[in-house]
Design an enzyme around this catalytic site. Structure first.
Site, PDB file in Angstrom:
ATOM      1  N   LYS A 165       0.966  -1.329   0.023  1.00 30.22           N
ATOM      2  CA  LYS A 165      -0.073  -0.062  -0.024  1.00 30.22           C
ATOM      3  C   LYS A 165       0.989   1.363   0.083  1.00 30.22           C
ATOM      4  O   LYS A 165       0.773   2.144  -0.659  1.00 30.22           O
ATOM      5  CB  LYS A 165      -0.651  -0.079   1.009  1.00 30.22           C
ATOM      6  CG  LYS A 165      -1.671  -1.026   1.422  1.00 30.22           C
ATOM      7  CD  LYS A 165      -2.800  -1.082   2.662  1.00 30.22           C
ATOM      8  CE  LYS A 165      -1.954  -1.190   3.910  1.00 30.22           C
ATOM      9  NZ  LYS A 165      -1.283  -2.411   4.361  1.00 30.22           N
ATOM     10  N   ARG A 190       0.118  -9.152  13.633  1.00 23.02           N
ATOM     11  CA  ARG A 190      -0.448  -8.112  12.878  1.00 23.02           C
ATOM     12  C   ARG A 190      -1.257  -8.811  11.639  1.00 23.02           C
ATOM     13  O   ARG A 190      -2.486  -8.244  11.155  1.00 23.02           O
ATOM     14  CB  ARG A 190       0.588  -7.212  12.198  1.00 23.02           C
ATOM     15  CG  ARG A 190       1.124  -6.039  13.044  1.00 23.02           C
ATOM     16  CD  ARG A 190       2.474  -5.740  12.487  1.00 23.02           C
ATOM     17  NE  ARG A 190       2.432  -4.943  11.251  1.00 23.02           N
ATOM     18  CZ  ARG A 190       3.246  -4.745  10.379  1.00 23.02           C
ATOM     19  NH1 ARG A 190       4.480  -5.107  10.679  1.00 23.02           N
ATOM     20  NH2 ARG A 190       3.159  -4.117   9.478  1.00 23.02           N
ATOM     21  N   ARG A 227      -9.667   0.491   9.191  1.00 21.91           N
ATOM     22  CA  ARG A 227      -9.299  -0.771   9.249  1.00 21.91           C
ATOM     23  C   ARG A 227     -10.117  -1.628  10.354  1.00 21.91           C
ATOM     24  O   ARG A 227      -9.910  -2.736  10.520  1.00 21.91           O
ATOM     25  CB  ARG A 227      -8.061  -0.614  10.279  1.00 21.91           C
ATOM     26  CG  ARG A 227      -6.686  -0.904   9.563  1.00 21.91           C
ATOM     27  CD  ARG A 227      -5.550  -0.394  10.300  1.00 21.91           C
ATOM     28  NE  ARG A 227      -4.414  -1.264  10.120  1.00 21.91           N
ATOM     29  CZ  ARG A 227      -3.336  -0.896   9.583  1.00 21.91           C
ATOM     30  NH1 ARG A 227      -3.419   0.294   8.874  1.00 21.91           N
ATOM     31  NH2 ARG A 227      -2.345  -1.660   9.617  1.00 21.91           N
ATOM     32  N   ARG A 230      11.983  -5.969   5.019  1.00 20.17           N
ATOM     33  CA  ARG A 230      11.734  -4.364   4.564  1.00 20.17           C
ATOM     34  C   ARG A 230      12.610  -3.481   5.590  1.00 20.17           C
ATOM     35  O   ARG A 230      12.780  -3.879   6.583  1.00 20.17           O
ATOM     36  CB  ARG A 230      10.399  -3.988   5.234  1.00 20.17           C
ATOM     37  CG  ARG A 230      10.079  -2.534   5.006  1.00 20.17           C
ATOM     38  CD  ARG A 230       8.565  -2.024   5.056  1.00 20.17           C
ATOM     39  NE  ARG A 230       7.520  -2.362   6.230  1.00 20.17           N
ATOM     40  CZ  ARG A 230       6.434  -2.259   6.558  1.00 20.17           C
ATOM     41  NH1 ARG A 230       5.717  -1.753   5.311  1.00 20.17           N
ATOM     42  NH2 ARG A 230       5.920  -2.824   7.197  1.00 20.17           N
ATOM     43  N   ARG A 264      11.607  -1.257  11.062  1.00 25.00           N
ATOM     44  CA  ARG A 264      10.500  -0.956  11.894  1.00 25.00           C
ATOM     45  C   ARG A 264      10.267  -1.876  13.061  1.00 25.00           C
ATOM     46  O   ARG A 264      10.475  -3.309  12.913  1.00 25.00           O
ATOM     47  CB  ARG A 264       9.128  -1.169  11.209  1.00 25.00           C
ATOM     48  CG  ARG A 264       8.610   0.254  10.493  1.00 25.00           C
ATOM     49  CD  ARG A 264       7.574   0.118   9.747  1.00 25.00           C
ATOM     50  NE  ARG A 264       6.396  -0.402  10.123  1.00 25.00           N
ATOM     51  CZ  ARG A 264       5.309  -0.494   9.397  1.00 25.00           C
ATOM     52  NH1 ARG A 264       5.086   0.185   8.548  1.00 25.00           N
ATOM     53  NH2 ARG A 264       4.144  -1.059   9.993  1.00 25.00           N
TER      54      ARG A 264
HETATM   55  P1  AP5 Z   1       4.530  -1.641   1.980  1.00 23.87           P
HETATM   56  O1  AP5 Z   1       4.619  -0.747   0.601  1.00 23.87           O
HETATM   57  O2  AP5 Z   1       5.691  -0.749   2.900  1.00 23.87           O
HETATM   58  O3  AP5 Z   1       3.589  -2.292   2.404  1.00 23.87           O
HETATM   59  P2  AP5 Z   1       2.387  -1.862   3.254  1.00 23.87           P
HETATM   60  O4  AP5 Z   1       1.183  -2.259   2.589  1.00 23.87           O
HETATM   61  O5  AP5 Z   1       2.525  -0.379   3.404  1.00 23.87           O
HETATM   62  O6  AP5 Z   1       2.617  -2.502   4.522  1.00 23.87           O
HETATM   63  P3  AP5 Z   1       2.701  -2.019   6.187  1.00 23.87           P
HETATM   64  O7  AP5 Z   1       3.425  -2.969   7.062  1.00 23.87           O
HETATM   65  O8  AP5 Z   1       2.943  -0.550   6.255  1.00 23.87           O
HETATM   66  O9  AP5 Z   1       1.103  -2.258   6.554  1.00 23.87           O
HETATM   67  P4  AP5 Z   1       0.425  -2.017   7.980  1.00 23.87           P
HETATM   68  O10 AP5 Z   1      -0.824  -1.947   7.207  1.00 23.87           O
HETATM   69  O11 AP5 Z   1       0.703  -3.285   8.849  1.00 23.87           O
HETATM   70  O12 AP5 Z   1       1.198  -0.870   8.515  1.00 23.87           O
HETATM   71  P5  AP5 Z   1       0.898   0.597   9.153  1.00 23.87           P
HETATM   72  O13 AP5 Z   1       2.008   1.252   8.876  1.00 23.87           O
HETATM   73  O14 AP5 Z   1      -0.393   1.104   8.315  1.00 23.87           O
HETATM   74  O15 AP5 Z   1       5.719  -2.646   1.344  1.00 23.87           O
HETATM   75  C1  AP5 Z   1       6.220  -3.787   2.270  1.00 23.87           C
HETATM   76  C2  AP5 Z   1       7.757  -4.418   1.865  1.00 23.87           C
HETATM   77  O16 AP5 Z   1       7.342  -5.005   0.536  1.00 23.87           O
HETATM   78  C3  AP5 Z   1       8.684  -3.329   1.484  1.00 23.87           C
HETATM   79  O17 AP5 Z   1       9.992  -3.881   1.723  1.00 23.87           O
HETATM   80  C4  AP5 Z   1       8.736  -3.123  -0.040  1.00 23.87           C
HETATM   81  O18 AP5 Z   1       9.706  -2.833  -0.370  1.00 23.87           O
HETATM   82  C5  AP5 Z   1       8.205  -4.647  -0.513  1.00 23.87           C
HETATM   83  N1  AP5 Z   1       7.239  -4.469  -1.928  1.00 23.87           N
HETATM   84  C6  AP5 Z   1       6.352  -3.625  -1.956  1.00 23.87           C
HETATM   85  N2  AP5 Z   1       5.614  -4.015  -3.203  1.00 23.87           N
HETATM   86  C7  AP5 Z   1       6.247  -4.896  -3.723  1.00 23.87           C
HETATM   87  C8  AP5 Z   1       6.302  -5.811  -4.815  1.00 23.87           C
HETATM   88  N3  AP5 Z   1       5.466  -5.640  -5.816  1.00 23.87           N
HETATM   89  N4  AP5 Z   1       7.012  -7.091  -5.054  1.00 23.87           N
HETATM   90  C9  AP5 Z   1       7.949  -7.320  -4.129  1.00 23.87           C
HETATM   91  N5  AP5 Z   1       8.408  -6.569  -2.883  1.00 23.87           N
HETATM   92  C10 AP5 Z   1       7.380  -5.456  -2.682  1.00 23.87           C
HETATM   93  O19 AP5 Z   1       0.164   0.513  10.452  1.00 23.87           O
HETATM   94  C11 AP5 Z   1       1.337   0.092  11.557  1.00 23.87           C
HETATM   95  C12 AP5 Z   1       0.500   0.286  12.885  1.00 23.87           C
HETATM   96  O20 AP5 Z   1      -0.048   1.391  13.183  1.00 23.87           O
HETATM   97  C13 AP5 Z   1      -0.615  -0.987  13.133  1.00 23.87           C
HETATM   98  O21 AP5 Z   1      -0.254  -2.201  13.226  1.00 23.87           O
HETATM   99  C14 AP5 Z   1      -1.515  -0.306  13.904  1.00 23.87           C
HETATM  100  O22 AP5 Z   1      -1.009  -0.573  15.472  1.00 23.87           O
HETATM  101  C15 AP5 Z   1      -1.283   1.374  13.872  1.00 23.87           C
HETATM  102  N6  AP5 Z   1      -2.242   1.641  12.789  1.00 23.87           N
HETATM  103  C16 AP5 Z   1      -2.013   2.364  11.493  1.00 23.87           C
HETATM  104  N7  AP5 Z   1      -3.486   2.538  10.946  1.00 23.87           N
HETATM  105  C17 AP5 Z   1      -4.340   2.229  11.967  1.00 23.87           C
HETATM  106  C18 AP5 Z   1      -5.601   2.196  11.814  1.00 23.87           C
HETATM  107  N8  AP5 Z   1      -6.523   2.993  10.667  1.00 23.87           N
HETATM  108  N9  AP5 Z   1      -6.528   1.984  13.158  1.00 23.87           N
HETATM  109  C19 AP5 Z   1      -5.714   1.516  13.936  1.00 23.87           C
HETATM  110  N10 AP5 Z   1      -4.370   1.308  14.191  1.00 23.87           N
HETATM  111  C20 AP5 Z   1      -3.816   1.883  13.076  1.00 23.87           C
HETATM  112 MG    MG Z   2       2.404   1.187   4.898  1.00 25.78          MG
END
Ligand code: AP5
Ligand code: MG
Length: 216
Positions: free
Chosen positions: A13, A171, A88, A127, A160
């Site tokens: 994402k 997660r 979410r 990552r 991270r």
């Molecule tokens: P990346 O693009 O970083 O993936 P992502 O989908 O953004 O994954 P996240 O881990 O950021 O998602 P998340 O939803 O758990 O975390 P968030 O920060 O929102 O890509 C991942 C890896 O893959 C990278 O190494 C990249 O290079 C590689 N990659 C990408 N595309 C590729 C491809 N096509 N082929 C190969 N490799 C590829 O949330 C973190 C925490 O915050 C949550 O756990 C929660 O505690 C809190 N939080 C955030 N939002 C909320 C909410 N709305 N409600 C409640 N808590 C929340």
């Molecule tokens: Mg992300």
């Protein structure tokens, strides 16, 4: 353009939203990024969020809904946005719908990134993220030119806190229980478009452009 990016942790994402927000000239609102900045800055929001994030749990809905309401009401969101990692939970989705109604705005689509669990684990544990500009790398599939250093800004790359394997599994479990029900929620409202999140980053970006364009 007003779009949501929905999918499990590691689905790509953030990787896609960063580029597409620039291309579409809209705000990229990643709730996870906002929370990590708050943790790093030691603000009240950060202190509240840290414990939940470190164990891979969701931060309470009221905290997130307040944060998003503030950001989407700001002037830089008036031309459009990509919300990344929000909503979410069903409660967040309902609050989001009320907020858009109050703002007199419509959501164009919610893009679901479909990726297998094995691939998610591989991506998250490999990552690395730039401390300076937030750009994301992967140790094997998209490594930086110089180990540990960002190609774009020269910043230091870090892992991270929540990308360690035990937390990653939690997660994924939280995603399945609390976030996956949003697929039906948006499908029923005819707002969901699905793209395969596996394959080359550029090809996935093209698929998102086409799917959102066709849906609007
Ligand atoms: P990346 O693009 O970083 O993936 P992502 O989908 O953004 O994954 P996240 O881990 O950021 O998602 P998340 O939803 O758990 O975390 P968030 O920060 O929102 O890509 C991942 C890896 O893959 C990278 O190494 C990249 O290079 C590689 N990659 C990408 N595309 C590729 C491809 N096509 N082929 C190969 N490799 C590829 O949330 C973190 C925490 O915050 C949550 O756990 C929660 O505690 C809190 N939080 C955030 N939002 C909320 C909410 N709305 N409600 C409640 N808590 C929340
Ligand atoms: Mg992300």
């Amino acid at each position: 353009m007003r779009v949501g990016f929905l999918g499990p942790p590691g689905a790509g994402k953030g990787t896609q939203a960063r580029e597409l927000a620039r291309e579409w000239n809209v705000l990229h609102l990643a709730t996870g990024d906002v929370l990590r900045e708050a943790v790093a800055a030691g603000t009240a929001l950060g202190l509240t969020a840290k414990g939940y994030m470190d164990r891979g749990a969701l931060v309470p809905d009221d905290v997130i809904i307040g944060l998003v309401g503030e950001r989407l009401g700001a002037r830089d969101a008036a031309t459009g946005f990509i919300v990344d990692g929000f909503p979410r939970t069903i409660a967040q989705a309902e609050a989001f719908a009320r907020l858009l109604k109050d703002l007199g705005q419509m959501l164009d689509a919610v893009v679901y990134f479909d990726v297998s669990e094995g691939e998610l684990l591989r991506r998250l544990t490999g990552r690395r993220v730039c401390k300076g500009c937030g750009r994301t790398y992967h140790l094997t599939s998209s490594p930086p030119k110089r180990a540990g250093v960002c190609d774009v800004c020269g910043g230091e790359l870090y892992q991270r806190e929540d990308d360690r394997e035990a937390t990653v599994r939690n997660r994924l479990e939280v995603y399945g229980r609390q976030t996956a029900p949003l697929l039906d929620y948006y499908r029923q409202r005819n707002q969901l478009v699905t793209v395969s999140g596996e394959g080359p980053v550029d090809a996935i970006r093209g698929a998102i452009r086409a799917a959102v364009g066709a849906h609007r």
